[in-house]
Design a protein around this motif. Structure first.
Motif, mmCIF file in Angstrom:
data_model
loop_
_atom_site.group_PDB
_atom_site.id
_atom_site.type_symbol
_atom_site.label_atom_id
_atom_site.label_comp_id
_atom_site.label_asym_id
_atom_site.label_seq_id
_atom_site.Cartn_x
_atom_site.Cartn_y
_atom_site.Cartn_z
ATOM 1 N N VAL A 1 -9.151 -0.884 -1.439
ATOM 2 C CA VAL A 1 -9.699 0.188 -0.230
ATOM 3 C C VAL A 1 -9.802 1.465 -1.279
ATOM 4 N N LEU B 1 -13.524 -1.745 0.674
ATOM 5 C CA LEU B 1 -13.655 -0.857 1.872
ATOM 6 C C LEU B 1 -13.453 0.478 1.774
ATOM 7 N N TRP C 1 -3.802 -5.072 -1.479
ATOM 8 C CA TRP C 1 -3.769 -6.470 -0.650
ATOM 9 C C TRP C 1 -2.332 -7.275 -0.689
ATOM 10 N N TYR D 1 -10.197 -4.206 8.008
ATOM 11 C CA TYR D 1 -9.447 -4.748 6.705
ATOM 12 C C TYR D 1 -8.677 -6.136 6.733
#
Lengths: 181, 302
Positions: A91, A64, A153, A82
């Protein structure tokens, strides 16, 4: 033989090799830096030679990009996107706005530190970063993935309460489900 | 050739071959399109890495039973279609169920996967999926008509519905069917890009417009299953074309050369084309391809 540490290490090496060479980037531009993505992807800089390609939906994406300033209204969408992405996900924060607010640091409707709301794996500085810098950021991300250090994550899952509290401080009318799956 | 063990081994080998060849073809496609656009492009084995990565992703999406079944449905269709296609003319390992199936059954089973996919995509509830499914079925109505007309013309002309029968006729006559029944070949060839869904006809996926359409809610392992199924099915379609119109292949090298030459046609057309709208695609298929289909039928009947 199975499920011991040595064989898990080998599996990790293979998985991380595949992950780092196949990064699906979500085509979701949040700020002005999104304009740097088309030249990065097309003929001149050709990010596809690193295995980077666009993915149309969060379900298919791995990376992302927060391209620049993040308005509080956009933050809500970013959180939804997300949380809809499948683990492992990464990210990247673009430009000084994602790092400390940049020229918008005293604005009433942008957030200042992106890392307080979603975990960031790689920051790229510049205002805006050129495509070379973006590709350098991707290469750095690939290095982190190979070393197993791109674990945003995992951090998000472990510290969900902390992140959620920060997010709810900004988003006053929280009408989403508590975890978007 | 006798025991059941050989048959299972042959089926596994055929599936592996179709997967490998289809994946490499998709990789070559990405490379060729990149070179046309003056880029370096990904390595040819990029699609293997993509599948491996998608398999290693954790997947936690639940929309219902059909959503979980749809990718399996697709890959079942691909593999079972593969089993009924004569990959080589007289191979030791690649004659799976060639002699039991015929063309009509193949035509039926080839739309089985997209229908399952339509059900699965419908259950995800994503509006893009619904639009993509309706577009896909519309496009299927478009290209299936000239394609089936071409096949029926072959059936009428040679009085057989079996693929192996058509192969035998070609080797007896010593000429390929693209020369002995050219009108059917032209109709089938013009309908082919619709089957592959590459650029002028990528109205189903349309990443910029529909967010990849029916597959928009599928990620991770589901997507990898779909990519595997897609590469196997690409091999199936190419092999079927080669069997029907180009005389089949007696060894693997000949098969790869023929299928790759055929594969370049939708790829290169796609590389220089923008996207059709749905009605433009249907209008295309119901124009010249349909004309040649009718002409082939008349040529075959009289």
């Amino acid at each position: 033989m199975y499920n011991d540490k040595e064989s898990q290490k080998i599996v990790d090496i293979i998985q991380n090799f595949a992950r780092k060479h196949s990064l699906f980037v979500l085509a979701y531009g949040t700020g002005c830096g999104a304009i740097e993505i088309p030249p990065t992807m097309t003929s001149r800089y050709d990010a596809e030679r690193f295995g980077i390609r666009g993915a149309a939906t969060p379900r298919q994406a791995d990376v992302l990009l927060i391209t620049g300033y993040l308005a509080t209204k956009t933050l809500k969408r970013v959180i939804r996107v997300y949380e809809q992405m499948q683990d492992p996900k990464y990210v990247m924060g673009f430009g000084s706005c994602a790092i400390n607010g940049g020229m918008y640091w005293d604005s009433y409707n942008t957030i200042n530190m992106l890392d307080k709301y979603i975990p960031v794996d790689v920051y790229i500085n510049g205002c805006m970063p050129r495509p070379e810098a973006v590709i350098a950021g991707f290469v750095k991300l690939q290095k982190l993935i190979q070393e197993g250090k791109a674990d945003g994550w995992d951090r998000y899952k472990k510290n969900l309460d902390e992140y959620r509290a920060n997010q709810k401080k900004i988003i006053t009318n929280w009408v989403m489900p508590d975890f978007n799956r | 050739m006798e025991g059941i063990g050989y048959k299972i081994l042959g089926a596994l080998l055929t599936t592996l071959l179709a997967f490998t060849v289809g994946m490499f073809y998709a990789g070559f496609r990405r490379k060729i399109i990149a070179r046309i656009q003056n880029r370096v492009g990904p390595p040819v084995y990029q699609n293997f890495l993509d599948v491996l990565k998608l398999l290693s992703k954790k997947t936690s999406v639940n929309h219902g039973i059909m959503q979980h079944l749809a990718p399996l449905w697709l890959i079942t269709m691909s593999v079972s279609t593969l089993m009924f296609i004569p990959v080589l003319k007289d191979g030791l390992f690649f004659t799976n169920l060639n002699f039991s199936g015929d063309l009509i059954f193949l035509l039926y089973i080839m739309v089985f996967g997209p229908l399952g996919m339509a059900l699965g995509a419908g259950q995800t509830g994503n509006p893009n999926s619904a639009i993509g499914v309706s577009r896909g079925l519309t496009q299927m109505v478009g290209f299936e008509i000239p394609w089936i007309m071409a096949i029926v013309a072959l059936m009428i002309q040679y009085k057989t519905t079996s693929v192996t029968g058509l192969l035998d006729i070609q080797s007896q006559n010593g000429t390929w069917m693209m020369f002995s029944s050219p009108l059917a070949f032209i109709a089938a060839l013009l309908a082919m890009p619709g089957m592959f869904r590459y650029a002028p006809f990528d109205i189903v996926g349309a990443p910029a417009e529909l967010a990849s359409g029916p597959i928009s809610e599928f990620g991770g392992k589901y997507l990898s299953t779909m990519m595997t199924s897609g590469s196997i099915f690409a091999f199936v379609k190419l092999t079927l074309y080669v069997d029907l119109f180009m005389g089949g292949a007696s060894n693997l090298i000949e098969l790869v050369i023929k299928t790759f030459a055929l594969y370049m046609y939708p790829v290169l057309w796609g590389a220089v084309s923008p996207r059709f709208r749905t009605e433009q695609a249907v209008r295309y298929f119901w124009g010249w391809p349909l004309f040649f289909g009718f002409a082939a039928l008349i040529y075959a009947a009289f």
